[in-house]
Design a protein around this motif. Sequence first.
Motif, mmCIF file in Angstrom:
data_model
loop_
_atom_site.group_PDB
_atom_site.id
_atom_site.type_symbol
_atom_site.label_atom_id
_atom_site.label_comp_id
_atom_site.label_asym_id
_atom_site.label_seq_id
_atom_site.Cartn_x
_atom_site.Cartn_y
_atom_site.Cartn_z
ATOM 1 N N PRO A 189 0.827 -1.214 0.000
ATOM 2 C CA PRO A 189 0.000 0.000 0.000
ATOM 3 C C PRO A 189 0.861 1.264 0.000
ATOM 4 O O PRO A 189 1.884 1.332 0.686
ATOM 5 N N GLN A 190 0.440 2.268 -0.748
ATOM 6 C CA GLN A 190 1.229 3.485 -0.892
ATOM 7 C C GLN A 190 1.457 4.185 0.447
ATOM 8 O O GLN A 190 2.561 4.665 0.737
ATOM 9 N N LYS A 191 0.430 4.225 1.289
ATOM 10 C CA LYS A 191 0.577 4.891 2.586
ATOM 11 C C LYS A 191 1.567 4.150 3.488
ATOM 12 O O LYS A 191 2.295 4.773 4.271
ATOM 13 N N TYR A 192 1.598 2.836 3.375
ATOM 14 C CA TYR A 192 2.593 2.074 4.124
ATOM 15 C C TYR A 192 4.000 2.437 3.638
ATOM 16 O O TYR A 192 4.903 2.679 4.449
ATOM 17 N N ILE A 193 4.181 2.476 2.333
ATOM 18 C CA ILE A 193 5.490 2.808 1.758
ATOM 19 C C ILE A 193 5.958 4.177 2.248
ATOM 20 O O ILE A 193 7.121 4.358 2.629
ATOM 21 N N GLU A 194 5.043 5.133 2.286
ATOM 22 C CA GLU A 194 5.400 6.494 2.694
ATOM 23 C C GLU A 194 5.766 6.573 4.175
ATOM 24 O O GLU A 194 6.574 7.422 4.571
ATOM 25 N N ASN A 195 5.171 5.720 4.987
ATOM 26 C CA ASN A 195 5.381 5.791 6.437
ATOM 27 C C ASN A 195 6.329 4.729 6.974
ATOM 28 O O ASN A 195 6.506 4.615 8.192
ATOM 29 N N ASN A 196 6.955 3.987 6.090
ATOM 30 C CA ASN A 196 7.828 2.882 6.483
ATOM 31 C C ASN A 196 9.267 3.372 6.654
ATOM 32 O O ASN A 196 10.140 3.110 5.844
ATOM 33 N N TYR A 197 9.508 4.098 7.750
ATOM 34 C CA TYR A 197 10.862 4.556 8.058
ATOM 35 C C TYR A 197 11.017 4.660 9.571
ATOM 36 O O TYR A 197 10.034 4.740 10.319
ATOM 37 N N LEU A 198 12.253 4.641 10.020
ATOM 38 C CA LEU A 198 12.562 4.481 11.439
ATOM 39 C C LEU A 198 11.893 5.531 12.315
ATOM 40 O O LEU A 198 11.264 5.214 13.329
ATOM 41 N N GLU A 199 12.020 6.799 11.951
ATOM 42 C CA GLU A 199 11.506 7.864 12.805
ATOM 43 C C GLU A 199 9.993 7.756 12.999
ATOM 44 O O GLU A 199 9.476 8.059 14.082
ATOM 45 N N LYS A 200 9.275 7.307 11.970
ATOM 46 C CA LYS A 200 7.822 7.136 12.077
ATOM 47 C C LYS A 200 7.479 6.013 13.056
ATOM 48 O O LYS A 200 6.566 6.143 13.875
ATOM 49 N N TYR A 201 8.215 4.900 12.982
ATOM 50 C CA TYR A 201 7.979 3.798 13.915
ATOM 51 C C TYR A 201 8.243 4.226 15.361
ATOM 52 O O TYR A 201 7.512 3.843 16.283
ATOM 53 N N VAL A 202 9.289 5.004 15.558
ATOM 54 C CA VAL A 202 9.631 5.458 16.905
ATOM 55 C C VAL A 202 8.551 6.397 17.433
ATOM 56 O O VAL A 202 8.105 6.286 18.586
ATOM 57 N N GLU A 203 8.109 7.318 16.604
ATOM 58 C CA GLU A 203 7.051 8.256 16.986
ATOM 59 C C GLU A 203 5.778 7.512 17.372
ATOM 60 O O GLU A 203 5.164 7.773 18.422
ATOM 61 N N ARG A 204 5.371 6.552 16.526
ATOM 62 C CA ARG A 204 4.146 5.803 16.780
ATOM 63 C C ARG A 204 4.296 4.938 18.038
ATOM 64 O O ARG A 204 3.391 4.839 18.866
ATOM 65 N N GLY A 205 5.443 4.308 18.155
ATOM 66 C CA GLY A 205 5.677 3.420 19.285
ATOM 67 C C GLY A 205 5.647 4.144 20.618
ATOM 68 O O GLY A 205 5.078 3.641 21.598
ATOM 69 N N ASN A 206 6.226 5.327 20.674
ATOM 70 C CA ASN A 206 6.258 6.048 21.941
ATOM 71 C C ASN A 206 4.893 6.631 22.309
ATOM 72 O O ASN A 206 4.598 6.821 23.497
ATOM 73 N N LYS A 207 4.057 6.881 21.325
ATOM 74 C CA LYS A 207 2.677 7.269 21.638
ATOM 75 C C LYS A 207 1.949 6.107 22.317
ATOM 76 O O LYS A 207 1.156 6.312 23.243
ATOM 77 N N VAL A 208 2.235 4.894 21.861
ATOM 78 C CA VAL A 208 1.640 3.715 22.489
ATOM 79 C C VAL A 208 2.167 3.545 23.908
ATOM 80 O O VAL A 208 1.402 3.264 24.842
ATOM 81 N N VAL A 209 3.467 3.721 24.107
ATOM 82 C CA VAL A 209 4.058 3.604 25.448
ATOM 83 C C VAL A 209 3.399 4.598 26.402
ATOM 84 O O VAL A 209 3.014 4.248 27.531
#
Length: 329
Positions: free
Chosen positions: A119-139
């Motif tokens: 999916p295009q939106k996955y491709i656009e958001n598939n980078y380290l800083e995005k994962y870290v941002e999302r993950g820390n919101k969950v934490v």
Amino acid sequence: MKKIFYPLIVLLVFFNMVNAQEFENISFYSLKSKADTIDFIKIGTGETKPTLIFCQGSLPIPLIVTEQTNYFIPAVNNFDYRKLVEKWHVVIISMPNIPVVAEQSDLTDYQYCIDGKFPQKYIENNYLEKYVERGNKVVNFIAKQKWADKNNIYIIGHSQGAHVAIEMAKENKIIAAVGYLSGNVLGRFSQYILQCRFDEQKGMLSSQDAQDNIVQNIEWWTAVCRDSVSLKNGDTNRTWKSFGKENINTIAKLKQPAYVAYGTKDTGPVMCDLLPIYFELEGKTNYKLYPVVGCGHNFEEIFLNGAPDYDNMHWQEVMDEFVRWVELQ
């Protein structure tokens, strides 16, 4: 010049379907904003206890894969997570813009694709800083829940997820300790260079072919760093660049305790052997190295001919040791 292309090392999926009419002890959460929707699941009952966030490896694999009334959870299917949830909550965050639950028949090699493409939106958001941002919101969300012991929130990641976990811990002091499994401390791209030299030393490549391939890979890396949009092997250059950063110094300077496990026959994490040098230079003593001798990326034993033996994996051993180590901190 002899061209050699090395496939990405990703989390393998080993199937252990569970027969159930509903998902057993699984709660579903969505953190919604105008910019993003962060989906995650919690495995475990509602009482207050420690929480372990598991950061999965690369590729757009749904959290839960179903086949009629059966299901499995790819990210944690290599070890007995039901044993873990006796004492812990286990949390897994969905990949960006990938469904939480999907039918096996709708997937391509267990990856979520649309018309044969990610999916295009996955491709656009598939980078380290995005994962870290999302993950820390969950934490931060978990720390406010009644079911969570806010002083005992841990994170562990495998492969690509190891990089995410370590960067999350660097930014978020709520995280009590971090597990770094099968991560390449020199960054994901370095394995392409190292593999050329390993193959040269094994006699699989001539010295000139190895050098030519290294030059070719450096040209590729130069393009990666100068253009963030172009795609290579399904990932944008932004993805390649973000996961190409070294994290030796990040781990060495980390305040939280760090657990590092890796297979000694896995090319990518081979430099984890050097981590104690940097830990001691920084005065870091709250760490544990757990090399799984003779094993590969998924802690699988290796046959004499070099082939992986997925019938003999040491995932459970690695996770059991992590739990024992954490409980001693």
